[in-house]
Design a protein around this motif. Sequence first.
Motif, PDB file in Angstrom:
ATOM      1  N   UNK A 345       0.962  -1.310   0.104  1.00  0.00           N
ATOM      2  CA  UNK A 345      -0.043  -0.068  -0.132  1.00  0.00           C
ATOM      3  C   UNK A 345       0.768   1.290  -0.050  1.00  0.00           C
ATOM      4  N   UNK A 346       1.979   1.462   0.770  1.00  0.00           N
ATOM      5  CA  UNK A 346       2.861   2.440   0.844  1.00  0.00           C
ATOM      6  C   UNK A 346       3.559   2.809  -0.561  1.00  0.00           C
ATOM      7  N   UNK A 347       3.739   1.481  -1.195  1.00  0.00           N
ATOM      8  CA  UNK A 347       4.533   1.370  -2.442  1.00  0.00           C
ATOM      9  C   UNK A 347       3.453   2.321  -3.358  1.00  0.00           C
ATOM     10  N   UNK A 348       2.356   1.849  -3.370  1.00  0.00           N
ATOM     11  CA  UNK A 348       1.225   2.541  -4.335  1.00  0.00           C
ATOM     12  C   UNK A 348       1.315   3.963  -4.351  1.00  0.00           C
ATOM     13  N   UNK A 349       1.471   4.497  -2.885  1.00  0.00           N
ATOM     14  CA  UNK A 349       1.507   6.039  -2.941  1.00  0.00           C
ATOM     15  C   UNK A 349       1.132   6.430  -1.656  1.00  0.00           C
ATOM     16  N   UNK A 350       1.890   7.385  -1.123  1.00  0.00           N
ATOM     17  CA  UNK A 350       1.536   8.014   0.274  1.00  0.00           C
ATOM     18  C   UNK A 350       2.013   9.628  -0.061  1.00  0.00           C
ATOM     19  N   UNK A 351       1.674  10.248   0.889  1.00  0.00           N
ATOM     20  CA  UNK A 351       1.882  11.780   1.146  1.00  0.00           C
ATOM     21  C   UNK A 351       3.313  11.750   2.139  1.00  0.00           C
ATOM     22  N   UNK A 352       4.243  12.460   1.717  1.00  0.00           N
ATOM     23  CA  UNK A 352       5.205  12.692   2.907  1.00  0.00           C
ATOM     24  C   UNK A 352       5.350  13.973   3.208  1.00  0.00           C
ATOM     25  N   UNK A 353       5.513  14.490   4.462  1.00  0.00           N
ATOM     26  CA  UNK A 353       5.737  15.896   5.119  1.00  0.00           C
ATOM     27  C   UNK A 353       6.994  15.880   6.014  1.00  0.00           C
ATOM     28  N   UNK A 354       7.925  16.608   5.581  1.00  0.00           N
ATOM     29  CA  UNK A 354       9.090  16.920   6.503  1.00  0.00           C
ATOM     30  C   UNK A 354       9.474  18.109   7.011  1.00  0.00           C
ATOM     31  N   UNK A 355       9.785  18.416   8.369  1.00  0.00           N
ATOM     32  CA  UNK A 355      10.179  19.624   8.758  1.00  0.00           C
ATOM     33  C   UNK A 355      11.225  19.370   9.633  1.00  0.00           C
ATOM     34  N   UNK A 356      12.261  20.229   9.558  1.00  0.00           N
ATOM     35  CA  UNK A 356      13.546  20.296  10.179  1.00  0.00           C
ATOM     36  C   UNK A 356      13.615  21.685  10.618  1.00  0.00           C
ATOM     37  N   UNK A 357      13.977  21.696  12.092  1.00  0.00           N
ATOM     38  CA  UNK A 357      14.473  22.975  12.708  1.00  0.00           C
ATOM     39  C   UNK A 357      15.685  23.151  13.563  1.00  0.00           C
ATOM     40  N   UNK A 358      16.871  23.639  12.988  1.00  0.00           N
ATOM     41  CA  UNK A 358      18.123  23.779  13.471  1.00  0.00           C
ATOM     42  C   UNK A 358      18.292  25.205  13.983  1.00  0.00           C
ATOM     43  N   UNK A 359      18.728  25.179  15.360  1.00  0.00           N
ATOM     44  CA  UNK A 359      18.939  26.208  16.234  1.00  0.00           C
ATOM     45  C   UNK A 359      20.146  26.301  16.876  1.00  0.00           C
ATOM     46  N   UNK A 360      20.967  27.202  16.147  1.00  0.00           N
ATOM     47  CA  UNK A 360      22.508  27.532  16.721  1.00  0.00           C
ATOM     48  C   UNK A 360      22.451  28.933  17.856  1.00  0.00           C
ATOM     49  N   UNK A 361      22.974  28.554  19.032  1.00  0.00           N
ATOM     50  CA  UNK A 361      22.946  29.592  19.859  1.00  0.00           C
ATOM     51  C   UNK A 361      24.156  29.434  20.732  1.00  0.00           C
ATOM     52  N   UNK A 362      24.852  30.693  20.878  1.00  0.00           N
ATOM     53  CA  UNK A 362      26.243  30.514  21.576  1.00  0.00           C
ATOM     54  C   UNK A 362      26.292  32.148  22.348  1.00  0.00           C
ATOM     55  N   UNK A 363      26.663  32.219  23.685  1.00  0.00           N
ATOM     56  CA  UNK A 363      26.843  33.429  24.470  1.00  0.00           C
ATOM     57  C   UNK A 363      28.220  33.534  25.093  1.00  0.00           C
ATOM     58  N   UNK A 364      28.798  34.766  25.070  1.00  0.00           N
ATOM     59  CA  UNK A 364      30.143  34.921  25.569  1.00  0.00           C
ATOM     60  C   UNK A 364      29.970  35.837  26.609  1.00  0.00           C
ATOM     61  N   UNK A 365      30.681  35.800  27.881  1.00  0.00           N
ATOM     62  CA  UNK A 365      30.358  36.814  28.921  1.00  0.00           C
ATOM     63  C   UNK A 365      32.108  36.720  29.134  1.00  0.00           C
ATOM     64  N   UNK A 366      32.572  38.119  29.425  1.00  0.00           N
ATOM     65  CA  UNK A 366      33.868  38.297  29.950  1.00  0.00           C
ATOM     66  C   UNK A 366      33.687  39.258  31.305  1.00  0.00           C
ATOM     67  N   UNK A 367      34.373  38.904  32.353  1.00  0.00           N
ATOM     68  CA  UNK A 367      34.125  39.615  33.540  1.00  0.00           C
ATOM     69  C   UNK A 367      35.480  40.469  34.061  1.00  0.00           C
ATOM     70  N   UNK A 368      35.540  41.074  34.918  1.00  0.00           N
ATOM     71  CA  UNK A 368      36.572  42.142  35.051  1.00  0.00           C
ATOM     72  C   UNK A 368      37.873  41.427  35.879  1.00  0.00           C
ATOM     73  N   UNK A 369      37.607  40.140  36.047  1.00  0.00           N
ATOM     74  CA  UNK A 369      38.941  39.397  36.511  1.00  0.00           C
ATOM     75  C   UNK A 369      39.542  38.748  35.186  1.00  0.00           C
ATOM     76  N   UNK A 370      38.929  38.835  34.173  1.00  0.00           N
ATOM     77  CA  UNK A 370      39.511  38.215  33.085  1.00  0.00           C
ATOM     78  C   UNK A 370      38.809  37.028  32.679  1.00  0.00           C
TER      79      UNK A 370
END
Length: 482
Positions: A345-370
């Motif tokens: 049945x799948x071979x005969x036909x099917x609807x495929x829906x794909x979603x991908x969400x990639x999130x990249x996050x980086x934070x840098x903090x520098x303080x008075x003592x280095x």
Amino acid sequence: MSRKFRILFKLLLLIALFGLFCSPLNAIAEDVDVEFEVVEDVTAPTEDKDLDEIIEEFIDEKGWTDGKNVKKSGKEFFITTGSSIIGQKTSSKNFIGSRQIAFTKAMAIAKRKMVEFIAVEIETSMSLEMERPSEEREEARVADIRGDVMSIEAKKKAAGGLKSDLQKKGEEWGSEFVKNLASGADRLYREKLDKQLRAKGIDPNKPVEAQVLKKVFSESFQESTKAMAQQRISGIQAFTTFEHLPKGGDAEIGVIAIYSDKLHAMALAIHKGGVLIPPGTSRKPLKQQLPKDKTALLMSFGVQLKTDENGELNLVSFCQAGQKGKRDKRAAKRTAVLCAQKQIRSYAGESLHSTSLAESAESVEEFENGMSVVEDDSSLKDAIKTASKKMKISGIANLKQWQTKHPVSGHKVRGAVVYWSPGTAATASSMSRMGRDDIPAEFSKAAQEKKNAAATSSTKKKSQPKQQRALSGKGTSGSDDF
């Protein structure tokens, strides 16, 4: 001796010439469509290689590439691959079922690659922010935090004193309940206070004063990528499948999937009919094409296109289920059959829906003592969904049912192989009359009267009745070809 040598030399020369003559013929005979090739004698992969490497080597040996390929005839076909980890351990009673699930996942990944090749919507965003705060603002912020932190620290000390007092009372009263109550209440209260410290950016496991520092620089980076793809697909076959169970590593199932115009036409024939598909190269009967080695049968999943001894095209679906107990045989067999039918049945036909969400996050903090603090908050969300509407399919027939034990886990496996072809569909359609009350023409009253009249007219004279004789025996049986 010289004469014998000349005869031997001539014989070798004839053999060589014969081989040169036959080699082009062999090349012509083997130049068949990729879809109709039969992959047999699949064995367990070597353990010193990664599954992706094993699949890549197989593709290289065929002279293919992952993606678009062109046959010698100029016709195109498309190849993708997929793999998935088997979720259950080999010791689990659900290991066999998990293998089948892993194949379905691997096939979905391969199908998604084809869908994204056709079209994919991609959106992306990025932000980069930098800040150097003023000293006055930072001093005010630090003072505010220091006041809050010191207040929390004072509460922790007070809580420690209260715990000590309650435990002393518990000892005086000889009550373990009071002592345990004091310990439990103190632990819950301290966890609450530690949570408040973390909200202020303070690690409660480190000295607090050293952490209350002025920030001299900060930078934050954020990037988001979203990919969406949706397509109705049909005619994708699992050309060959792999099972990889390395020692000490994750067990995996892999698949090489193929799409072509002929495979698509075969899918249309399932639910539309009237699709004219050229016959393939005649081969052995379907049953003789199935792997004789049960290890190879164990590693066969999905739908494959095969040609029978008459050159007719057939969709052959392989599926399996684990038998979890002595009385589970019937359920396991039925599960395997349903799975094999589902794959057609799948071979005969099917609807495929794909979603991908990639999130990249980086934070840098520098303080008075280095001191610098770098934090990463990257993530990925990925989803593949398929859907097949209800479809009436006629002519799915059983080809083989088998059972064996998995060579690694030792669990019993029940397998089913079913097939479909335009020929079986036509047979099933003609059999649908059994649900109706109309009499087939050859068995109608008019046909019988006509037959009797013909027999009467051919008999000119009635024979005299003969004396009855005794006889006991057995007549010939009808053909099994009914």
